[in-house]
Design a protein around this motif. Sequence first.
Motif, PDB file in Angstrom:
ATOM      1  N   LEU A 180       7.227   3.642 -11.369  1.00 32.60           N
ATOM      2  CA  LEU A 180       7.723   2.299 -11.099  1.00 32.60           C
ATOM      3  C   LEU A 180       6.656   1.203 -10.959  1.00 32.60           C
ATOM      4  CD1 LEU A 180      10.658   3.233  -8.730  1.00 32.60           C
ATOM      5  CD2 LEU A 180      10.853   2.196 -10.989  1.00 32.60           C
ATOM      6  N   PRO A 181       5.435   1.513 -10.477  1.00 30.34           N
ATOM      7  CA  PRO A 181       4.475   0.415 -10.398  1.00 30.34           C
ATOM      8  C   PRO A 181       4.245  -0.206 -11.769  1.00 30.34           C
ATOM      9  CG  PRO A 181       3.661   2.279  -9.158  1.00 30.34           C
ATOM     10  CD  PRO A 181       4.888   2.749  -9.903  1.00 30.34           C
TER      11      PRO A 181
ATOM     12  N   PHE B 117       0.829  -1.201   0.000  1.00 35.31           N
ATOM     13  CA  PHE B 117       0.000   0.000   0.000  1.00 35.31           C
ATOM     14  C   PHE B 117       0.868   1.257   0.000  1.00 35.31           C
ATOM     15  CE2 PHE B 117      -2.231   3.110   2.846  1.00 35.31           C
ATOM     16  CZ  PHE B 117      -3.138   3.556   1.902  1.00 35.31           C
ATOM     17  N   TYR B 118       1.845   1.309   0.901  1.00 33.75           N
ATOM     18  CA  TYR B 118       2.720   2.481   0.964  1.00 33.75           C
ATOM     19  C   TYR B 118       3.525   2.642  -0.325  1.00 33.75           C
ATOM     20  CZ  TYR B 118       1.817   3.464   5.886  1.00 33.75           C
ATOM     21  OH  TYR B 118       1.229   3.807   7.065  1.00 33.75           O
ATOM     22  N   LEU B 119       4.039   1.527  -0.845  1.00 36.18           N
ATOM     23  CA  LEU B 119       4.848   1.599  -2.061  1.00 36.18           C
ATOM     24  C   LEU B 119       4.016   2.058  -3.249  1.00 36.18           C
ATOM     25  CD1 LEU B 119       7.081  -1.570  -1.636  1.00 36.18           C
ATOM     26  CD2 LEU B 119       7.879   0.779  -1.776  1.00 36.18           C
ATOM     27  N   LEU B 120       2.770   1.571  -3.320  1.00 38.21           N
ATOM     28  CA  LEU B 120       1.896   1.947  -4.433  1.00 38.21           C
ATOM     29  C   LEU B 120       1.652   3.456  -4.407  1.00 38.21           C
ATOM     30  CD1 LEU B 120       0.223   0.726  -6.791  1.00 38.21           C
ATOM     31  CD2 LEU B 120      -1.727   0.734  -5.265  1.00 38.21           C
ATOM     32  N   LEU B 121       1.409   3.998  -3.211  1.00 49.52           N
ATOM     33  CA  LEU B 121       1.171   5.439  -3.107  1.00 49.52           C
ATOM     34  C   LEU B 121       2.458   6.227  -3.341  1.00 49.52           C
ATOM     35  CD1 LEU B 121      -1.345   5.842  -0.145  1.00 49.52           C
ATOM     36  CD2 LEU B 121      -1.798   5.690  -2.586  1.00 49.52           C
ATOM     37  N   ALA B 122       3.559   5.747  -2.759  1.00 51.67           N
ATOM     38  CA  ALA B 122       4.825   6.486  -2.856  1.00 51.67           C
ATOM     39  C   ALA B 122       5.360   6.504  -4.282  1.00 51.67           C
ATOM     40  CB  ALA B 122       5.858   5.877  -1.911  1.00 51.67           C
TER      41      ALA B 122
ATOM     42  N   PHE C  54       4.540 -12.476  -2.487  1.00 51.01           N
ATOM     43  CA  PHE C  54       3.255 -12.551  -3.175  1.00 51.01           C
ATOM     44  C   PHE C  54       2.410 -11.288  -3.004  1.00 51.01           C
ATOM     45  CE2 PHE C  54      -1.309 -13.664  -2.960  1.00 51.01           C
ATOM     46  CZ  PHE C  54      -1.509 -13.914  -4.299  1.00 51.01           C
ATOM     47  N   GLY C  55       2.169 -10.936  -1.738  1.00 54.35           N
ATOM     48  CA  GLY C  55       1.242  -9.833  -1.463  1.00 54.35           C
ATOM     49  C   GLY C  55       1.686  -8.513  -2.061  1.00 54.35           C
ATOM     50  N   VAL C  56       2.953  -8.193  -1.898  1.00 55.75           N
ATOM     51  CA  VAL C  56       3.470  -6.915  -2.407  1.00 55.75           C
ATOM     52  C   VAL C  56       3.386  -6.900  -3.938  1.00 55.75           C
ATOM     53  CG1 VAL C  56       5.467  -5.405  -2.516  1.00 55.75           C
ATOM     54  CG2 VAL C  56       5.005  -6.672  -0.432  1.00 55.75           C
ATOM     55  N   VAL C  57       3.780  -8.017  -4.555  1.00 53.07           N
ATOM     56  CA  VAL C  57       3.761  -8.102  -6.021  1.00 53.07           C
ATOM     57  C   VAL C  57       2.339  -7.940  -6.549  1.00 53.07           C
ATOM     58  CG1 VAL C  57       4.279  -9.564  -8.001  1.00 53.07           C
ATOM     59  CG2 VAL C  57       5.763  -9.621  -6.015  1.00 53.07           C
ATOM     60  N   LEU C  58       1.391  -8.564  -5.857  1.00 56.40           N
ATOM     61  CA  LEU C  58      -0.002  -8.476  -6.288  1.00 56.40           C
ATOM     62  C   LEU C  58      -0.478  -7.028  -6.239  1.00 56.40           C
ATOM     63  CD1 LEU C  58      -2.231 -10.585  -7.082  1.00 56.40           C
ATOM     64  CD2 LEU C  58      -3.152 -10.202  -4.808  1.00 56.40           C
ATOM     65  N   MET C  59      -0.008  -6.284  -5.211  1.00 62.53           N
ATOM     66  CA  MET C  59      -0.513  -4.929  -5.024  1.00 62.53           C
ATOM     67  C   MET C  59       0.122  -3.914  -5.966  1.00 62.53           C
ATOM     68  SD  MET C  59      -1.318  -4.565  -1.004  1.00 62.53           S
ATOM     69  CE  MET C  59      -2.243  -3.058  -1.151  1.00 62.53           C
ATOM     70  N   ILE C  60       1.390  -4.104  -6.340  1.00 63.69           N
ATOM     71  CA  ILE C  60       2.016  -3.081  -7.187  1.00 63.69           C
ATOM     72  C   ILE C  60       2.413  -3.604  -8.564  1.00 63.69           C
ATOM     73  CG2 ILE C  60       2.929  -1.859  -5.171  1.00 63.69           C
ATOM     74  CD1 ILE C  60       5.707  -2.855  -6.126  1.00 63.69           C
TER      75      ILE C  60
END
Lengths: 227, 251
Positions: free
Chosen positions: A89-90, A65-70, A165-171
């Motif tokens: 980058l996303p 979540f933070y990475l997607l916003l940042a 998994f989770g981070v990759v799915l989100m961004i």
Amino acid sequence: MMHLTPSDIQAIWLTIKLAGVVTLILLLIGTPIAWWLARTKVWWKRPIGAVIALPLVLPPSVLGFYLLLAMGPNGPVGQFTQALGIGHLPFTFWGLVIASIFYSLPFMVQPLQNAFEAIGERPLEVAATLRASPLDAFFTVAVPLALPGFITASILTFAHTVGEFGVVLMIGGNIPGETRVASVQIYDHVEALEYMQAHSLSAVMLIFSFAVLLCVYTWRPSVKRVG
Amino acid sequence: MILPKILIFICALVLSMSAYAEKINIAAAADLKFAMDEIVAKFREVNAKDDVDVIYGSSGKFYTQIQQGAPYDLYFSADIAFPRELAKSGFSFSEVIPYAFGRIVLWSATMEANKMSLDSLTSSKISHIAIANPKHAPYGKRAEEALRASRLWERVEPKLVYGENIAHTAQFVQTGNAQVGIIALSLALNPALANKGGYWLIPDTLHAPLEQAFIITKRAQGNDLAKKFADYMRSSATRTIMTKYGFVLPN
């Protein structure tokens, strides 16, 4: 029995590429951090150590979540990368690399820190009396003594990035050949009710993970011997 | 001696919770997020003592989970095919009840999507287009059909990013990481998204209908609250909410 489709193989290669790049970069970033943490006596080494350990505790969704916003167009990282002319980058391979560096940082730093601490002051003091510069002593004394630590840290970092998994799915945005890694591919197979394909790819991951852990446990006793 | 007492206490707590019968879990497709929240809020007004929980996610995932014994009493799918399959294999207590037809729209948080059409997606200003994963998400399948019917698929495919479900897809667009997305009208009409950028309704002649249906699961056999909620879906209050969120109702 094994039915890996071309897209499965593409996902496996992408996963290996991602984990390999992340491990190399983290070796470069993690080694000085671990060395500093192992040697310094300043009080704020504890908060720094805690920050580095955060990804062990944080749910990947928080990090994602933070990475997607940042990294998005309105985020500080996103505006920086846009100013540099490399876009956002996303949804890119390098976005995943950045995310994985955060995500796997403790798996590189902590084993290295332990290995460096196990060496103790003595061998370095001896090196200094033989007129070795600190940098010289680091490469000719500390690194060889901490070699099992380097190997454990690299294997763990590589393996942990593969298991992301989770981070990759989100961004990631699930783009074939770019961000669709093996864990996401398995999830897609399950969602699409393609259980046979999910089985094949899962079996590959299972065997790989077992082999990795076997390596780590084989190397572990030699870490102790150093201390 | 303290530990056994604690264990007995925990067991008693768990048992007393399961003895509370008037409780239902609803598994609902992600496109229902805002509409179902309102429906459940209204339902609670008249049934204050009853306990209704909603879990949102992808229809395909719920389908698999129900087959594996997930504790869902009602299942609202964005694609009628999933509940039909469950009914066929004996996981449904009720018949398959169609509740709405979904629509897809082009939506953007940063551009004026109401002045766009599918052809605009080829513009060089757009680098990322978010759609739900066509492999398993009903809204993603319809998005792909619409793009193929407009002969745009080959040209826009390199720009596509895939959300896990339709709400996840909307989130890619809302954060600005994708400039546009093809999402459910029901999400685009939610106030949180509606005041940004606007939307363009994709003609339903470009894709197969998004027929949606729900079932009462086998597990909820004899659960009066599940039956009551299923009946409530036919009420005029519910129909008003569903229409407000852009769902086309059967008959």
